[in-house]
Motif scaffolding. Structure first.
Motif, PDB file in Angstrom:
ATOM      1  N   VAL A 135       1.193  10.286 -15.600  1.00  0.00           N
ATOM      2  CA  VAL A 135       1.520   9.685 -14.305  1.00  0.00           C
ATOM      3  C   VAL A 135       0.841   8.329 -14.218  1.00  0.00           C
ATOM      4  O   VAL A 135      -0.340   8.183 -14.534  1.00  0.00           O
ATOM      5  CB  VAL A 135       1.047  10.592 -13.146  1.00  0.00           C
ATOM      6  N   ASN A 136       1.604   7.302 -13.802  1.00  0.00           N
ATOM      7  CA  ASN A 136       1.078   5.943 -13.674  1.00  0.00           C
ATOM      8  C   ASN A 136       0.302   5.776 -12.371  1.00  0.00           C
ATOM      9  O   ASN A 136       0.744   6.223 -11.315  1.00  0.00           O
ATOM     10  CB  ASN A 136       2.230   4.928 -13.703  1.00  0.00           C
ATOM     11  N   LEU A 137      -0.862   5.114 -12.442  1.00  0.00           N
ATOM     12  CA  LEU A 137      -1.669   4.784 -11.271  1.00  0.00           C
ATOM     13  C   LEU A 137      -1.705   3.272 -11.112  1.00  0.00           C
ATOM     14  O   LEU A 137      -1.845   2.532 -12.093  1.00  0.00           O
ATOM     15  CB  LEU A 137      -3.093   5.319 -11.420  1.00  0.00           C
ATOM     16  N   SER A 138      -1.613   2.813  -9.861  1.00  0.00           N
ATOM     17  CA  SER A 138      -1.648   1.386  -9.570  1.00  0.00           C
ATOM     18  C   SER A 138      -3.058   0.971  -9.160  1.00  0.00           C
ATOM     19  O   SER A 138      -3.978   1.789  -9.062  1.00  0.00           O
ATOM     20  CB  SER A 138      -0.668   1.063  -8.437  1.00  0.00           C
ATOM     21  N   THR A 139      -3.193  -0.326  -8.886  1.00  0.00           N
ATOM     22  CA  THR A 139      -4.489  -0.854  -8.444  1.00  0.00           C
ATOM     23  C   THR A 139      -4.942  -0.185  -7.155  1.00  0.00           C
ATOM     24  O   THR A 139      -6.098   0.215  -7.015  1.00  0.00           O
ATOM     25  CB  THR A 139      -4.391  -2.371  -8.221  1.00  0.00           C
ATOM     26  N   ARG A 140      -4.043  -0.062  -6.200  1.00  0.00           N
ATOM     27  CA  ARG A 140      -4.409   0.549  -4.912  1.00  0.00           C
ATOM     28  C   ARG A 140      -4.770   2.022  -5.082  1.00  0.00           C
ATOM     29  O   ARG A 140      -5.603   2.557  -4.342  1.00  0.00           O
ATOM     30  CB  ARG A 140      -3.274   0.399  -3.904  1.00  0.00           C
ATOM     31  N   ASP A 141      -4.153   2.684  -6.042  1.00  0.00           N
ATOM     32  CA  ASP A 141      -4.517   4.081  -6.293  1.00  0.00           C
ATOM     33  C   ASP A 141      -5.963   4.181  -6.752  1.00  0.00           C
ATOM     34  O   ASP A 141      -6.716   5.068  -6.317  1.00  0.00           O
ATOM     35  CB  ASP A 141      -3.595   4.700  -7.351  1.00  0.00           C
ATOM     36  N   LEU A 142      -6.366   3.260  -7.636  1.00  0.00           N
ATOM     37  CA  LEU A 142      -7.741   3.280  -8.141  1.00  0.00           C
ATOM     38  C   LEU A 142      -8.747   2.928  -7.053  1.00  0.00           C
ATOM     39  O   LEU A 142      -9.907   3.345  -7.117  1.00  0.00           O
ATOM     40  CB  LEU A 142      -7.890   2.302  -9.309  1.00  0.00           C
ATOM     41  N   GLY A 178       0.799  -1.227   0.000  1.00  0.00           N
ATOM     42  CA  GLY A 178       0.000   0.000   0.000  1.00  0.00           C
ATOM     43  C   GLY A 178       0.822   1.262   0.000  1.00  0.00           C
ATOM     44  O   GLY A 178       0.290   2.360  -0.078  1.00  0.00           O
ATOM     45  N   PHE A 179       2.172   1.122   0.101  1.00  0.00           N
ATOM     46  CA  PHE A 179       3.025   2.312   0.077  1.00  0.00           C
ATOM     47  C   PHE A 179       2.993   2.996  -1.287  1.00  0.00           C
ATOM     48  O   PHE A 179       3.401   4.146  -1.413  1.00  0.00           O
ATOM     49  CB  PHE A 179       4.466   1.925   0.436  1.00  0.00           C
ATOM     50  N   ILE A 180       2.475   2.284  -2.276  1.00  0.00           N
ATOM     51  CA  ILE A 180       2.407   2.856  -3.620  1.00  0.00           C
ATOM     52  C   ILE A 180       1.585   4.146  -3.633  1.00  0.00           C
ATOM     53  O   ILE A 180       1.813   5.044  -4.449  1.00  0.00           O
ATOM     54  CB  ILE A 180       1.814   1.812  -4.609  1.00  0.00           C
ATOM     55  N   ALA A 205      -4.912  -3.470 -13.401  1.00  0.00           N
ATOM     56  CA  ALA A 205      -5.369  -2.614 -12.289  1.00  0.00           C
ATOM     57  C   ALA A 205      -6.853  -2.364 -12.383  1.00  0.00           C
ATOM     58  O   ALA A 205      -7.565  -2.333 -11.368  1.00  0.00           O
ATOM     59  CB  ALA A 205      -4.599  -1.296 -12.305  1.00  0.00           C
ATOM     60  N   ILE A 206      -7.365  -2.251 -13.612  1.00  0.00           N
ATOM     61  CA  ILE A 206      -8.796  -2.009 -13.786  1.00  0.00           C
ATOM     62  C   ILE A 206      -9.596  -3.264 -13.474  1.00  0.00           C
ATOM     63  O   ILE A 206     -10.628  -3.211 -12.806  1.00  0.00           O
ATOM     64  CB  ILE A 206      -9.077  -1.534 -15.233  1.00  0.00           C
ATOM     65  N   MET A 207      -9.107  -4.396 -13.910  1.00  0.00           N
ATOM     66  CA  MET A 207      -9.891  -5.614 -13.802  1.00  0.00           C
ATOM     67  C   MET A 207      -9.881  -6.216 -12.406  1.00  0.00           C
ATOM     68  O   MET A 207     -10.676  -7.107 -12.112  1.00  0.00           O
ATOM     69  CB  MET A 207      -9.369  -6.659 -14.807  1.00  0.00           C
TER      70      MET A 207
END
Length: 824
Positions: free
Chosen positions: A635-642, A604-606, A673-675
């Motif tokens: 800017v790249n977003l990860s799964t946790r960001d979404l 989750g540090f992402i 990340a979306i799925m």
């Protein structure tokens, strides 16, 4: 709670301020009123004295006039006496003695001080007082004509500085054959008569030609009369003959009025009427003393009333303040017994209602803080309290305590397929089944808690390891039986970890952590229940160490922002840049992104890292805009960001602080990340899209996403994964995939970007296929963000674009290693 009736006075208290204010107002009003009344009394007293003196002057003149009438009447009797007239007419020496005797006798009868006869030749032929005749001769001779014309005349004369009232009466037979003159002293008798009539102190005084005053007669007494004369002599020479003035005689103040009553040969005769001011205001002074007494009494009564009033206002407020302090300390016991119908009573009632409301809310907050609302089981905080209490009790009795921690298998799948409400119902059934199994086995001391999500824990006080393992197996067996819910049979299991005091740890947090490590080990091994072992923690310690270093890296500013330009393939113009992160570790040197990005996503540090990249990218965009360079930063977003529902708010805050528009950014999201959670991902993406931010599908083609789902996403850009671009000039299969992807993106109305361009041939091939933008080592490898502006100035496209002048090809750099997420 009853209010204390004792009165304590503090200078800074509200009570003292109310009393002080009331007293000041009362004293001010009373003193002002007293001063006004005093001035009124003084003014009225002086006005009354002035009127009294003015009237006294009129009364004195009337007395003089009455005396003159009386004297004229007596003189007329003598002037009408037949024998006296005959004696005057004979004018013989024998009759002279008769005339003088008649003058003397008649003068004594009417109390005249002197009598005289003036002949027709206007000479004094007979007199009873030679000195007075000599002193008054000039005055008398001047009055003869008036007396003849008016059948008598009177005047004021001065002989040896003593005043006399002079009456002249003609003697007719029938013509005037002489005049009778009689004089009467103006003395103390007249002054006392004046005092008896008017109550005014009366002084009769004469003034000689030198201006010296002589008190002839006075009701004041000789010493006081002399003092009055000295003050009159001290008056300015220009003072009017008649007029009021004040004099202080002895210890008494007088208001006086001097009135001229006659003049004779440069000497004048005046009467001075005086009234004691102190006597005049004596009645007022008594009234003033009464008023002063009433004022003091009013102040005292008002002070007592104000103190009582202040007590009624301030003491309840003080008590309510005490109630507020008790509420602050968390003491909500005791009713506020306050029976008043005014605003303070309403305030006390409001306090009582507030106390009840706060107590109920705190009770609810405590329940929410320590109890799980879904299963009505203790939550992690409450379980930890019970665990620490059990450890403390076991430490005293040298007993042991064990903790079981379990995590349900396949719960996320059930939640995604059946919905959250189904998942909540499933958790309630699991909680009920665990409690039921413990009750059936009569493990009455065991306590079940829900720690969060699909994690449960069981506290086993006074249990040894063998008992803990037995109970753990019983609970796992209970979960093996399928659950029936909404006509659905759900097969669910769990992984369970076991840790105990004093075998493994000394405090609750430590035991929970160890049980959790054992639980994840059990899930990885599919081993059911696993007892904690120190070997399980080695990987955890390494992860913990890396997480600590990541946090320190943010605080110590060890991360560096790199960017890779994005170029329009048709024109060669730089239109954007992808933000990448590098870690300059003080001991390890440059740490590659693939060494810490996956771990940051797992822990989750992402989110912290993404926030840092967003902040630094905003700073870069603002600096470029100030130079007139408007580039879109990706800017790249990860799964946790979404999954972070606050992400749009955080982005809005960054844009506002750096004065940037949404068009300055493009957010890149991977298919995977979306799925992971399509519903929540789409909600977050829609909110970001509504803000005006461009959205891009990164690494398209590498996942297993559904095109039917992707077409519903509010994206603006499709980014072809570099694995298809790198070798497309040599691999016809990659070329077909890239061409199809470009056509798919354009058909969906999306901008298409190719990453991984490492040769001019690939550039040309992509340009012919209609690809919009590209990035790769052929144009530029990732460079520090502060070098981007200089790179833009030096950038030259490798080929002549349609409509542009030919330029020299830009030499492509040698290929280099490529990074991972947040990196090329």
């Amino acid at each position: 709670m009853r209010f204390n009736r004792r009165f304590s006075f503090h200078f800074r208290s509200l009570e003292s301020r109310i009393v002080t204010l009331f007293l000041l107002l009362i004293v001010l009003v009373q003193v002002v009123g007293l001063l006004v009344i005093q001035r009124g009394i003084e003014s009225n007293a002086r006005a009354a004295i002035a009127m009294e003196l003015n009237n006294g002057g009129k009364v004195f003149r009337r007395l003089l006039e009455q005396n003159a009438q009386s004297l004229r009447f007596g003189a007329r009797l003598l002037a009408r006496d037949t024998a006296f007239v005959a004696a005057i007419g004979n004018n013989e020496e024998a009759d002279r003695a008769t005339i003088e005797s008649a003058l003397a006798n008649h003068g004594r009868r009417i109390k005249a001080s002197a009598s005289m006869l003036v002949s027709a030749e206007r000479k004094i032929t007979a007199t009873t007082s030679e000195p007075q005749s000599a002193g008054l001769s000039a005055l008398v001779l001047g009055m003869l004509d008036q007396a003849e014309a008016s059948d008598g005349a009177n005047g004021i004369g001065v002989v040896d500085r003593y005043p006399y009232q002079v009456v002249v009466m003609p003697v007719k037979a029938p013509i005037v054959i002489g005049w009778i003159v009689m004089t009467f002293p103006i003395d103390r008798q007249l002054a006392e008569e004046m005092r008896d009539v008017s109550a005014l102190q009366t002084t009769i005084a004469t003034r000689d030609k030198a201006g010296s005053w002589l008190p002839v007669a006075s009701t004041l007494g000789a010493p006081l009369a002399g003092g009055l004369m000295r003050q009159m002599e001290a008056r300015p020479p220009a003072s009017p003959a008649d007029g009021a003035f004040e004099a202080e005689i002895g210890d008494t103040r007088y208001s006086a009025r001097r009135q001229l009553i006659g003049e004779d040969a440069g000497q004048n005769v005046s009467v001075v009427l005086a009234r004691s001011i102190d006597e005049a205001i004596a009645e007022y002074a008594r009234l003033e003393r009464w008023l002063l007494g009433l004022t003091i009494a009013g102040i005292l009564i008002s002070a007592a009333v104000s103190i009582v009033t202040a007590k009624r206002i301030a003491q309840p407020l003080s008590q309510l303040a005490g109630v507020a302090r008790r509420l602050e300390r968390g003491d909500y016991k005791g009713q506020i017994e306050f029976k008043r119908e005014d605003e303070i009573g309403a305030l006390a009632h409001a306090f009582d209602s507030m106390r009840d409301g706060i107590a109920k809310r705190e009770q609810e907050i405590r329940r929410l803080a320590y109890w799980d609302t879904l299963t009505n089981l203790p939550n992690r905080a409450q379980f930890l309290l019970h665990l620490n209490d059990s450890i403390a009790e076991s430490r005293k009795r040298e007993a042991s305590v064990f903790v079981l921690m379990m995590d349900l298998d396949r719960f996320k799948h059930v939640n995604d397929v059946m919905g959250h409400s189904f998942g909540d119902a499933l958790l309630r059934q699991v909680a009920a089944r665990l409690q039921l199994r413990l009750a059936e086995r009569r493990h009455t001391s065991a306590q079940v808690a829900r720690l969060g999500g699909d994690e449960f824990a069981v506290l086993l006080p006074d249990a040894d390891l063998e008992q803990a393992q037995l109970i753990a197996q019983e609970l796992l067996d209970a979960l093996e039986t399928p659950l029936s819910l909404e006509d659905q049979m759900v097969d669910i299991g769990a992984g369970m970890g076991i840790a105990g005091y004093p075998m493994h740890g000394e405090d609750g947090e430590q035991l929970l952590g160890m049980a959790e490590v054992a639980m994840y080990t059990a899930k990885q091994r599919s081993a059911g229940a696993v007892v904690y072992h120190a070997a399980f923690d080695k990987a955890s310690e390494q992860s913990l160490s890396l997480l600590t270093e990541l946090r320190n890296a943010v605080e110590r500013n060890e991360f560096r922002l790199f960017v890779q330009p994005k170029i329009m393939l048709g024109t060669g113009k730089a239109v954007g840049a992808e933000a990448l992160v590098r870690w300059a570790h003080p001991e390890r040197g440059n740490v590659f992104p693939d060494q810490f990005i996956p771990f940051a996503e797992q822990t989750g540090f992402i989110r912290v890292l993404t926030r840092w990249v967003m902040e630094q990218s905003a700073i870069l965009a603002h600096e470029l805009a100030a130079r007139g360079l408007n580039l879109k930063i990706s800017v790249n977003l990860s799964t946790r960001d979404l999954m972070d529902q606050d992400l749009p708010v955080k982005f809005a805050d960054i844009l506002a602080r750096h004065q940037l528009g949404p068009s300055a950014f493009c957010l890149e999201i991977t298919e995977s990340a979306i799925m992971d959670d399509p519903v929540r991902a789409q909600q977050t993406l829609e909110r970001l899209h509504e803000m005006g931010l461009d959205l891009s599908i990164d690494d398209f083609g590498t996942g297993y996403s559904s095109l039917a789902y992707l077409k519903r996403l509010p994206v603006n850009e499709l980014k072809i994964d570099k694995s298809f671009v790198l070798n497309m000039e040599n691999d016809i299969g990659d070329t077909k995939i890239v061409r199809s992807t470009i056509d798919l993106g354009h058909n969906m109305g999306l901008r298409v970007v190719a990453e991984g361009i490492e040769s001019e041939a690939v550039w040309r091939l992509l340009m012919r296929m209609g690809c919009d933008q590209g990035q790769g080592y052929f144009m530029s490898r990732p460079i520090p963000a502060d070098q981007l502006a200089a790179w833009l100035e030096n950038w030259r496209p490798p080929i002549a674009m349609p409509g542009d002048a030919a330029v020299e090809p830009y030499p492509a750099p040698a290929p280099a290693a490529r990074g991972a997420a947040h990196a090329e």
